[in-house]
Design a protein around this motif. Structure first.
Motif, PDB file in Angstrom:
ATOM      1  N   SER A 178      33.501  40.744  34.538  1.00 48.16           N
ATOM      2  CA  SER A 178      34.546  41.753  34.669  1.00 48.16           C
ATOM      3  C   SER A 178      34.787  42.068  36.137  1.00 48.16           C
ATOM      4  CB  SER A 178      34.135  43.022  33.919  1.00 48.16           C
ATOM      5  OG  SER A 178      35.011  44.089  34.261  1.00 48.16           O
ATOM      6  N   PRO A 179      36.044  42.178  36.570  1.00 43.92           N
ATOM      7  CA  PRO A 179      36.320  42.484  37.979  1.00 43.92           C
ATOM      8  C   PRO A 179      36.098  43.954  38.325  1.00 43.92           C
ATOM      9  CG  PRO A 179      38.366  42.308  36.765  1.00 43.92           C
ATOM     10  CD  PRO A 179      37.271  41.926  35.800  1.00 43.92           C
ATOM     11  N   ASP A 180      35.875  44.799  37.323  1.00 48.40           N
ATOM     12  CA  ASP A 180      35.796  46.244  37.545  1.00 48.40           C
ATOM     13  C   ASP A 180      34.400  46.739  37.887  1.00 48.40           C
ATOM     14  OD1 ASP A 180      38.511  46.393  36.899  1.00 48.40           O
ATOM     15  OD2 ASP A 180      38.060  46.579  34.762  1.00 48.40           O
ATOM     16  N   THR A 181      33.406  45.863  37.852  1.00 50.02           N
ATOM     17  CA  THR A 181      32.036  46.272  38.146  1.00 50.02           C
ATOM     18  C   THR A 181      31.419  45.283  39.117  1.00 50.02           C
ATOM     19  OG1 THR A 181      31.081  44.991  36.325  1.00 50.02           O
ATOM     20  CG2 THR A 181      31.799  47.237  35.814  1.00 50.02           C
ATOM     21  N   SER A 182      30.203  45.588  39.567  1.00 51.39           N
ATOM     22  CA  SER A 182      29.479  44.664  40.442  1.00 51.39           C
ATOM     23  C   SER A 182      28.127  44.311  39.833  1.00 51.39           C
ATOM     24  CB  SER A 182      29.276  45.291  41.833  1.00 51.39           C
ATOM     25  OG  SER A 182      28.545  46.502  41.730  1.00 51.39           O
ATOM     26  N   ASN A 183      28.000  44.442  38.489  1.00 47.10           N
ATOM     27  CA  ASN A 183      26.719  44.119  37.857  1.00 47.10           C
ATOM     28  C   ASN A 183      26.638  42.636  37.523  1.00 47.10           C
ATOM     29  OD1 ASN A 183      27.923  43.612  35.280  1.00 47.10           O
ATOM     30  ND2 ASN A 183      27.991  45.805  34.894  1.00 47.10           N
ATOM     31  N   ASP A 184      25.473  42.217  37.047  1.00 49.85           N
ATOM     32  CA  ASP A 184      25.232  40.808  36.733  1.00 49.85           C
ATOM     33  C   ASP A 184      25.395  40.505  35.249  1.00 49.85           C
ATOM     34  OD1 ASP A 184      24.667  40.431  39.389  1.00 49.85           O
ATOM     35  OD2 ASP A 184      22.502  40.605  39.147  1.00 49.85           O
ATOM     36  N   LYS A 185      25.996  41.418  34.507  1.00 53.30           N
ATOM     37  CA  LYS A 185      26.150  41.233  33.062  1.00 53.30           C
ATOM     38  C   LYS A 185      27.460  40.510  32.757  1.00 53.30           C
ATOM     39  CE  LYS A 185      23.476  45.333  31.763  1.00 53.30           C
ATOM     40  NZ  LYS A 185      23.106  45.788  33.113  1.00 53.30           N
TER      41      LYS A 185
END
Length: 468
Positions: free
Chosen positions: A70-77
């Motif tokens: 997803s472009p809206d977060t910076s997590n690794d999921k």
């Protein structure tokens, strides 16, 4: 004899070099400035969409299967909304490199102009290096995509497309109940009501798709123009009847989708569980190994490692499946350290009918007990439910099938993939069962019955799945 240059000639000589180097420096400044403008502002027109034919930073996918986030977060999921991109895919870059927001994670990302976030760099025990090649250039304004053939190849229906350039795309089953949870965008594991596969070709300006026979899985097709390209819909012959796919660019540069067909297993009472699995390919993944011990508990002065218990169970399951005629591949057959990255690569190369990752659970509380499993793709739900039903009975407690954890090895598109947590090592009675030969054999039996139950339900030989 040396050639003497007159004084005026020297002035003209050095003046010429000065003008030349000044022009070069100015050209470099202009190019860098334009590059920065193109890189971060994407040379947009009035409605915010990208103008092609302009120079900008272009990214090329280097890894065989680049996960999309997803472009809206910076997590690794990873997200169930997005699908991987094959090696060679090209797109403009939409901004600066983003560092992972996950603790202890050394990953960096780029957001592409198509709205997809991909890994640009990673440094882990399984892989270290770049995922993207970035260069300054421009992509063609037009991308003509045309179907050049539908064939069958070793348990797969293969669609091959000619493309003007290797633009991004996405694959999704529809309709579906999708949701977001703690940064992970998943779906309802109870929902297998999807009726068609939707492939969205980004930047496609012209599309040519004509086919009389779509193979075993699909009955008809339609396509339409969207704001971002073309939407192709492949309607399933059986509701919920989708089992996985692989996508890559072949040596001819064609975009090739290989859709997994249901197996063709037959009833045969001479085999265990009443079926022959001849022709099926099953991949077993005994969790951990080598220095990665997994869960570790001490009981009666003896230390037990999860990696050893997983391998022992995998061997029992392998023996039973082979006796039914299945081809069984193991990600490890000894106490070897196989990285998560390598396990995914094995899955992609083997392209099995079923992937099972075998693990044991751990809790800070010795009251936690029971069986549970995890999956990522909607087409893994049937296998996950079958395993929960058969194995949960053995433990007395089934904690169910869950899609809200993006386990790395289950984030594969090639086939139904389930990670099984076969009991808690921190529960004394369940640990005893794990160490007991008879209990291990019984669990292996139930795993095999669950796999047979799933495969027989989707088999082409099943009258419910026959194609008229």
């Amino acid at each position: 004899m040396f050639l003497r240059v007159p004084v005026d000639g020297k002035k003209r000589f050095f003046r010429g070099y000065f003008v030349f180097f000044t022009a070069v420096i100015l050209a470099v400044v202009v190019a860098v400035t334009a590059g920065q403008f193109a890189l971060y502002n994407l040379i947009n027109n009035d409605d915010g969409r990208l103008i092609f034919g302009k120079y900008a930073a272009v990214a090329e996918i280097l890894t065989d299967e680049a996960e999309v986030y997803s472009p809206d977060t910076s997590n690794d999921k990873s997200s169930a909304f997005y699908s991987p991109l094959p090696k060679g895919t090209l797109d403009y870059i939409a901004g600066r490199e983003i560092r992972s927001g996950e603790q202890d994670s050394d990953k960096r990302y780029r957001i592409l102009a198509s709205g997809k976030r991909v890994v640009s760099f990673e440094n882990t025990s399984g892989y270290c290096g770049k995922y993207l090649k970035i260069r300054y250039g421009r992509l063609p304004e037009n991308n003509i995509i045309s179907l050049c053939g539908i064939t069958r190849s070793d348990r797969h229906t293969v669609f091959a497309f000619n493309t003007a350039w290797k633009a991004p795309f996405s694959v999704r089953l529809c309709p579906g109940e999708y949701f977001g949870q703690e940064g992970f965008e998943g779906y309802s594991p109870e929902n297998t009501a999807y009726k068609y596969l939707e492939i969205a070709f980004d930047y496609c300006t012209e599309f040519d798709f004509t086919a009389d026979d779509l193979g075993v899985l699909f009955s008809e097709y339609s396509y339409e123009k969207s704001d971002d390209g073309i939407l192709l819909r492949l309607y399933l012959k059986k509701q919920g009847g989708f089992y996985g796919y692989d996508v890559r660019y072949d040596v001819l540069g064609r975009l090739v989708f290989s859709f997994l067909e249901p197996p063709n297993i037959t009833r045969d009472q001479s085999y265990s569980y009443g079926y022959s699995l001849d022709g099926t390919v099953i991949l077993l993944d005994p969790g951990h190994g080598g220095e990665k011990k997994g869960a570790t508990v001490n009981s009666g002065g003896v230390t037990y490692n999860e990696k050893d218990i997983n391998l022992r169970l995998a061997g029992e399951i392998e023996k039973r499946l082979c006796n039914m005629g299945a081809k069984v591949v193991m990600t490890r057959k000894s106490d070897a350290d196989v990285s998560l990255y390598s396990r995914r690569e094995i899955t992609r190369n083997v392209m099995p009918d079923v992937f099972l990752s075998l693990h044991r659970n751990y809790s800070e509380y010795d009251t936690a007990s029971g069986y549970e499993n995890y999956l990522f793709t909607p087409w893994s739900v049937g296998l996950g439910n079958s395993l929960s039903e058969y194995c949960g009975e053995l433990f007395g407690i089934s904690r169910g099938t869950r899609s809200n954890k993006a386990m790395y090895v289950t984030r594969t598109t090639q086939c139904p993939a389930v990670l099984c947590e076969d009991g808690f090592m921190t529960d004394s009675s369940e640990l005893y069962s794990m160490l007991d030969d008879e209990k291990t054999a019984e669990l292996a039996d139930r795993c095999c019955k669950a796999v047979v139950e799933y495969l027989s339900g989707v088999s082409c030989e099943n009258p419910r799945n026959s194609v008229s």
